[in-house]
Design a protein around this motif. Structure first.
Motif, PDB file in Angstrom:
ATOM      1  N   VAL A 192       0.964  -1.884  -0.156  1.00 35.42           N
ATOM      2  CA  VAL A 192      -0.155  -0.102   0.043  1.00 35.42           C
ATOM      3  C   VAL A 192       0.962   1.399  -0.243  1.00 35.42           C
ATOM      4  CG1 VAL A 192      -1.691   1.386   1.470  1.00 35.42           C
ATOM      5  CG2 VAL A 192      -2.193  -1.075   1.114  1.00 35.42           C
ATOM      6  N   ALA A 193       2.053   1.190   1.094  1.00 34.21           N
ATOM      7  CA  ALA A 193       2.658   2.539   0.964  1.00 34.21           C
ATOM      8  C   ALA A 193       3.527   2.581   0.019  1.00 34.21           C
ATOM      9  CB  ALA A 193       3.901   2.588   2.383  1.00 34.21           C
ATOM     10  N   CYS A 194       4.123   1.525  -0.919  1.00 37.47           N
ATOM     11  CA  CYS A 194       5.103   1.774  -1.940  1.00 37.47           C
ATOM     12  C   CYS A 194       3.775   1.572  -2.840  1.00 37.47           C
ATOM     13  CB  CYS A 194       5.589   0.952  -2.310  1.00 37.47           C
ATOM     14  SG  CYS A 194       7.369  -0.169  -0.741  1.00 37.47           S
ATOM     15  N   ALA A 224      -7.344  -1.992   0.955  1.00 37.48           N
ATOM     16  CA  ALA A 224      -6.696  -0.623   1.306  1.00 37.48           C
ATOM     17  C   ALA A 224      -5.649  -0.503   0.202  1.00 37.48           C
ATOM     18  CB  ALA A 224      -5.391  -0.711   1.917  1.00 37.48           C
ATOM     19  N   LEU A 225      -5.844  -0.917  -0.814  1.00 41.65           N
ATOM     20  CA  LEU A 225      -4.649  -0.517  -2.237  1.00 41.65           C
ATOM     21  C   LEU A 225      -4.917  -0.055  -3.045  1.00 41.65           C
ATOM     22  CD1 LEU A 225      -1.746  -0.677  -3.382  1.00 41.65           C
ATOM     23  CD2 LEU A 225      -2.644  -3.052  -4.682  1.00 41.65           C
ATOM     24  N   ASP A 250      -8.148   1.095  -2.060  1.00 43.16           N
ATOM     25  CA  ASP A 250      -8.520   2.673  -1.643  1.00 43.16           C
ATOM     26  C   ASP A 250      -7.726   3.276  -2.106  1.00 43.16           C
ATOM     27  OD1 ASP A 250     -11.114   1.312  -0.787  1.00 43.16           O
ATOM     28  OD2 ASP A 250      -9.835   1.477   1.517  1.00 43.16           O
ATOM     29  N   VAL A 251      -6.495   3.156  -2.421  1.00 45.63           N
ATOM     30  CA  VAL A 251      -5.635   3.967  -2.507  1.00 45.63           C
ATOM     31  C   VAL A 251      -5.023   4.262  -3.897  1.00 45.63           C
ATOM     32  CG1 VAL A 251      -2.713   4.086  -2.391  1.00 45.63           C
ATOM     33  CG2 VAL A 251      -3.937   3.721  -0.343  1.00 45.63           C
ATOM     34  N   THR A 252      -5.460   3.284  -4.773  1.00 45.94           N
ATOM     35  CA  THR A 252      -5.584   3.175  -6.181  1.00 45.94           C
ATOM     36  C   THR A 252      -6.265   4.074  -6.909  1.00 45.94           C
ATOM     37  OG1 THR A 252      -4.535   0.848  -6.196  1.00 45.94           O
ATOM     38  CG2 THR A 252      -5.111   2.038  -8.137  1.00 45.94           C
ATOM     39  N   GLU A 253      -7.523   4.045  -5.788  1.00 43.72           N
ATOM     40  CA  GLU A 253      -8.666   5.066  -6.669  1.00 43.72           C
ATOM     41  C   GLU A 253      -8.751   6.429  -5.736  1.00 43.72           C
ATOM     42  OE1 GLU A 253     -12.346   2.979  -4.973  1.00 43.72           O
ATOM     43  OE2 GLU A 253     -11.969   1.576  -6.598  1.00 43.72           O
ATOM     44  N   LYS A 254      -7.450   6.473  -4.904  1.00 40.35           N
ATOM     45  CA  LYS A 254      -7.696   8.042  -4.586  1.00 40.35           C
ATOM     46  C   LYS A 254      -6.642   8.094  -5.309  1.00 40.35           C
ATOM     47  CE  LYS A 254      -4.413   8.825  -2.238  1.00 40.35           C
ATOM     48  NZ  LYS A 254      -3.274   9.033  -0.880  1.00 40.35           N
ATOM     49  N   HIS A 255      -5.500   7.804  -6.165  1.00 35.26           N
ATOM     50  CA  HIS A 255      -4.898   8.483  -6.932  1.00 35.26           C
ATOM     51  C   HIS A 255      -5.570   8.039  -8.320  1.00 35.26           C
ATOM     52  CE1 HIS A 255      -0.900   9.193  -4.946  1.00 35.26           C
ATOM     53  NE2 HIS A 255      -1.257   8.699  -3.638  1.00 35.26           N
ATOM     54  N   GLY A 256      -6.408   8.234  -8.893  1.00 37.46           N
ATOM     55  CA  GLY A 256      -7.662   8.330 -10.113  1.00 37.46           C
ATOM     56  C   GLY A 256      -6.932   6.843 -10.470  1.00 37.46           C
ATOM     57  N   GLY A 257      -6.448   6.020 -10.208  1.00 35.26           N
ATOM     58  CA  GLY A 257      -6.296   4.176 -11.348  1.00 35.26           C
ATOM     59  C   GLY A 257      -7.336   3.330 -10.565  1.00 35.26           C
ATOM     60  N   MET A 258      -6.987   2.194 -11.457  1.00 36.04           N
ATOM     61  CA  MET A 258      -7.758   0.925 -11.194  1.00 36.04           C
ATOM     62  C   MET A 258      -7.075  -0.014 -10.712  1.00 36.04           C
ATOM     63  SD  MET A 258      -9.793   1.275 -15.139  1.00 36.04           S
ATOM     64  CE  MET A 258     -10.502   0.186 -14.876  1.00 36.04           C
ATOM     65  N   TYR A 259      -7.914  -0.106 -10.058  1.00 35.68           N
ATOM     66  CA  TYR A 259      -7.376  -1.734  -9.149  1.00 35.68           C
ATOM     67  C   TYR A 259      -7.644  -2.850  -9.871  1.00 35.68           C
ATOM     68  CZ  TYR A 259      -6.878  -5.539  -5.346  1.00 35.68           C
ATOM     69  OH  TYR A 259      -7.260  -5.943  -4.674  1.00 35.68           O
ATOM     70  N   ALA A 307      -1.184   5.687  10.090  1.00 35.51           N
ATOM     71  CA  ALA A 307      -2.672   6.202  10.496  1.00 35.51           C
ATOM     72  C   ALA A 307      -3.490   6.737   9.247  1.00 35.51           C
ATOM     73  CB  ALA A 307      -2.662   6.586  11.508  1.00 35.51           C
ATOM     74  N   SER A 308      -2.141   7.272   8.515  1.00 33.42           N
ATOM     75  CA  SER A 308      -3.234   8.364   6.659  1.00 33.42           C
ATOM     76  C   SER A 308      -4.197   7.221   6.363  1.00 33.42           C
ATOM     77  CB  SER A 308      -1.597   9.096   6.467  1.00 33.42           C
ATOM     78  OG  SER A 308      -1.230   7.948   5.596  1.00 33.42           O
ATOM     79  N   TYR A 309      -3.723   5.985   5.894  1.00 29.72           N
ATOM     80  CA  TYR A 309      -3.689   4.528   5.238  1.00 29.72           C
ATOM     81  C   TYR A 309      -5.923   4.810   6.178  1.00 29.72           C
ATOM     82  CZ  TYR A 309       0.571   5.415   2.363  1.00 29.72           C
ATOM     83  OH  TYR A 309       1.743   5.634   1.884  1.00 29.72           O
ATOM     84  N   PRO A 310      -6.360   3.501   5.218  1.00 31.31           N
ATOM     85  CA  PRO A 310      -7.467   2.961   5.500  1.00 31.31           C
ATOM     86  C   PRO A 310      -7.384   2.294   6.020  1.00 31.31           C
ATOM     87  CG  PRO A 310      -7.620   3.416   3.457  1.00 31.31           C
ATOM     88  CD  PRO A 310      -6.082   3.766   3.329  1.00 31.31           C
ATOM     89  N   SER A 311      -8.225   1.922   7.537  1.00 32.38           N
ATOM     90  CA  SER A 311      -8.225   1.008   8.562  1.00 32.38           C
ATOM     91  C   SER A 311      -9.015  -0.715   8.229  1.00 32.38           C
ATOM     92  CB  SER A 311      -8.065   1.852   9.579  1.00 32.38           C
ATOM     93  OG  SER A 311      -7.878   0.814  11.117  1.00 32.38           O
TER      94      SER A 311
END
Length: 464
Positions: A273-275, A296-297, A299-308, A371-375
């Protein structure tokens, strides 16, 4: 004692009877089958094969057996000696080799070893290729080379250093910023080759290193799977030395996990997730992980506008999906980072460089970053397989029970509920059924896992 033959390689416990365990006879047989396949696949009478091993106790014995068998089949060898899985993968392409073998049982305890088989791209074989080798091994129809046609050996002992330089040369590695940050880390190398590679990489980046279990003796000081329950010494050492964080890897250095400055697990699921957060901040694109990895991956991908996207468990499956979806980063929730700009293989060295670079950008402590990532909270449990247990029938019965839910069956059974999921599958590397769950709280994840373990055992009794 166990011998597991799968498309991902040959893995077993050392000693015992041939065909039941990984004995010298089994090592020779499967090395012969691989040599036959690589000669046919390359069209060469004398193909080149890269070989490296982790530091486990049986490594030198298994390497001698495998390497000399390949020589007897007319293959030329590039011997890296003590190495890592990603280092061997990189060496295959850089040496223009026709394949490679890593002698490692990855996260398995000391009594295990394995032959991990690579193609000419330095990637794991696909299902069809792996099955050809298994079929060939069963037939034992080998034709060994005459004395003038025996293979030759070239020893290269600095490939870990070359690997480190490749990581330093990646444009995403922020060398100057990392050096300026003045990080201090504790590295648990589980007395294998991670104890060589990770401290050397960190020091090349100007990071102060406290070494813990970094002598490559093969005497694992704890269970080598980088899970919370095995890392008490690392957690204590981070606090004792007032380090910024801790780093741990498995014996062949393709899995990576972190401990925060308070001695608490960052979570192996959050390594990827972090990387991915770091890479997607520099390069827009898609991501891939396997079915057992955290939401969580996504969620982070979609936050950056990508597709998971998800793939079946197994590096070869994740890599194929990454190629299909043109993913800019991917991997597995067990701490495996795959970055195509480097190579299509899980690489803890690449992950360390990304994580350090991310910390310099965020200017956060590791606990604050987490703590900044979805839990989400995961439970990872296993059920030991009894010989003859009808695993497919048991999982089919589970599927039938939950047919009204969102069920994925490309790799075991994954059931997605609204705010949680469970994934049950037969392991490729151990005689077990893995039960992974994820939920909003640890208690909920644990309870969900125990619930499905009970259901599996009840169905198994019905099939007994």
């Amino acid at each position: 004692m166990t011998l597991i033959k799968s498309i991902s390689g040959i893995r077993g416990t050392i000693g015992g009877a041939p065909g039941d365990n990984l004995t010298p006879l089994d090592a020779v047989k499967f090395a012969s089958a691989y040599a036959l396949w690589i000669k046919e696949n390359s069209g060469k009478a004398a193909p080149k094969v890269v070989i490296g091993r982790d530091a486990r106790l049986s490594g030198s014995m298994i390497q001698a057996l495998v390497q000399n068998t390949l020589i007897g089949m007319g293959c030329h060898i590039v011997d890296l000696g003590l190495s890592t899985t990603p280092t061997v993968e990189l060496a295959v392409t850089h040496e223009h080799a026709d394949g490679g073998i890593i002698l490692t049982a990855s996260h398995n305890p000391k009594q295990w070893n394995a032959l991990k088989l690579l193609n000419s791209k330095g990637e794991f074989l696909d299902g069809a290729e792996g099955q050809k080798i298994l079929d060939s091994a069963d037939k034992e129809d080998f034709n060994y080379s005459e004395v003038d046609d025996l293979g030759k050996v070239q020893c290269i002992d600095d490939y870990i250093d070359r690997h480190i330089q490749m990581v330093l040369d990646m444009p995403v590695t922020q060398i100057d910023a990392i050096k300026a940050a003045g990080f201090k880390v504790v590295v648990d190398g589980v007395n294998s080759t991670g104890g060589i590679a990770i401290p050397a990489l960190c020091r090349a980046l100007g990071v102060e290193v406290v070494e813990l279990y970094c002598e490559p003796t093969g005497l694992f000081p704890h269970n080598p799977e980088p899970l919370k329950e095995h890392l008490g010494d690392l957690c204590e050492a981070v606090k004792e030395h007032k380090a910024d964080f801790g780093i741990t890897v498995d014996p062949d250095v393709d899995r990576l996990a972190f401990v925060d400055e308070n001695g608490e697990m960052f979570g192996e699921e959050y390594t990827l997730v972090a990387c991915a957060d770091y890479i997607l901040g520099h390069q827009k694109g898609n991501t891939v992980s396997n079915l057992s990895s955290s939401r969580a991956l996504r969620d982070v991908t979609e936050k950056h506008g990508g597709m998971y996207f998800t793939a079946a468990v197994g590096e070869v499956n994740v890599v194929q999906k990454m190629k299909d979806k043109e993913a800019v980063i991917g991997g597995e929730g067990n701490g495996g980072i795959i970055y195509p700009e480097s190579h299509y293989g899980r690489d803890a060295l690449v992950g360390v460089a990304m994580f350090l670079s991310l910390l310099t950008e965020k200017k956060m402590k590791v606990s604050e970053l987490k703590a900044s990532y979805p839990s989400y909270f995961m439970s990872k449990k296993k059920v030991q397989l009894v010989k003859g247990m009808p695993v497919d029938a048991i999982l089919a019965a589970i599927h039938a029970t939950y047919v009204s839910e969102e069920v994925t069956s490309i790799d075991g059974i994954k059931i997605d509920f609204a705010d949680r999921w469970v994934h049950m599958r037969k392991s490729n590397t151990e005689p077990i059924i893995r039960i992974y769950t994820e939920a909003p709280t640890q208690q909920t994840a644990d309870d969900l896992a125990l619930r499905f373990i009970a259901e599996l055992e009840e169905i198994a009794q019905q099939h007994a």
